[in-house]
Design a protein around this motif. Structure first.
Motif: not given
Length: 263
Positions: A47-74
């Motif tokens: 679970f710890a490894r999977a949680a770290d991987a999920s957080s890193e995946a979101f960082d990658d998404i936000a880095g490539q598409w900065p405006w996407l979290p405005l839609l993805l997160t809510p």
């Protein structure tokens, strides 16, 4: 040796086998604790490894598409909330209150509050939350999934479920996930057990040691929270600690009063 002596010896052997043999409650209880603690260590580490991987995946998404979290997160928050209310109402919150409530009445409601299916769904929803940018801690979900695993192992081996089992499961999960055995024991005393009984001590420590050994064997002696290189002289540290303690107490008390007033 007389026939009577042999009969008495065989009778004693059969009685000993019935009392401590593979079919006895004592043997099944020990097997449930040790086997469950191993599974808890594996689950907490994964679970710890999977949680770290999920957080890193979101960082990658936000880095490539900065405006996407405005839609993805809510949208992600709304979907996670709907799934939780629809399919797993006991998966809401951190997971620690469920385990605390389950320790009060383990036989009556413990099975529902620390149900393995609910805990697994909570893990999946926690990972989904991290993937969409939620500020989610994994301590609570780790406690709930660990208690659920230990409870399920006891159920499979037909061992009566006691409050100490869920306390030990939660403590073992914290110890394995963060590589902090002492923190796991302290967490069991402070959070899960309102009246920490002496008979729980061996159970909790055994579960913490076994799950911690599994974590260390697979991940090594890692420091999850990192190492702080900064330091202060003892005199300055005492002044800072005193000031921080007073300020923290005042701000915490003020926040509690405001929260109660708002409620």
């Amino acid at each position: 040796m007389s026939i009577t002596g042999r009969r008495w010896t065989m009778r004693r052997v059969r009685a000993l086998i019935r009392h401590t043999g593979p079919t006895s409650l004592i043997f099944r209880r020990r097997l449930a604790l040790m086997g469950g603690a191993i599974l808890v260590g594996l689950a907490a580490l994964l679970f710890a490894r999977a949680a770290d991987a999920s957080s890193e995946a979101f960082d990658d998404i936000a880095g490539q598409w900065p405006w996407l979290p405005l839609l993805l997160t809510p949208l992600g928050f709304a979907g996670i909330a709907w799934i939780t209310r629809r399919y797993a109402p006991f998966a809401g919150g951190s997971g620690i209150p469920q385990v605390i409530a389950a320790t009060r009445l383990p036989e009556q409601i413990g099975g529902r509050l620390v149900d393995l299916r609910t805990a697994l769904l909570k893990v999946a929803l926690t990972l989904a939350g991290l993937l969409v940018g939620a500020s989610v801690g994994r301590e609570g979900p780790t406690v709930q999934i660990s208690a659920a695993i230990l409870a399920r192992v006891h159920s499979v081996l037909q061992v009566p479920l006691r409050a100490s089992v869920m306390v030990a499961g939660g403590a073992a999960g914290v110890a394995a996930a963060f590589n902090t055995p002492l923190a796991g024991i302290s967490f069991a005393i402070e959070e899960l057990a309102s009246a920490y009984e002496q008979r729980m001590t061996l159970l909790v420590i055994t579960a913490v040691i076994i799950s911690g050994m599994v974590s260390l064997g697979l991940a090594g002696d890692y420091v999850y929270f990192g190492v702080v290189a900064a330091h202060l002289p003892l005199g300055s540290a005492m002044v800072v600690a005193l000031f921080a303690g007073v300020l923290g107490g005042l701000s915490g008390g003020l926040f509690a009063r405001l929260a109660l007033a708002a409620a």
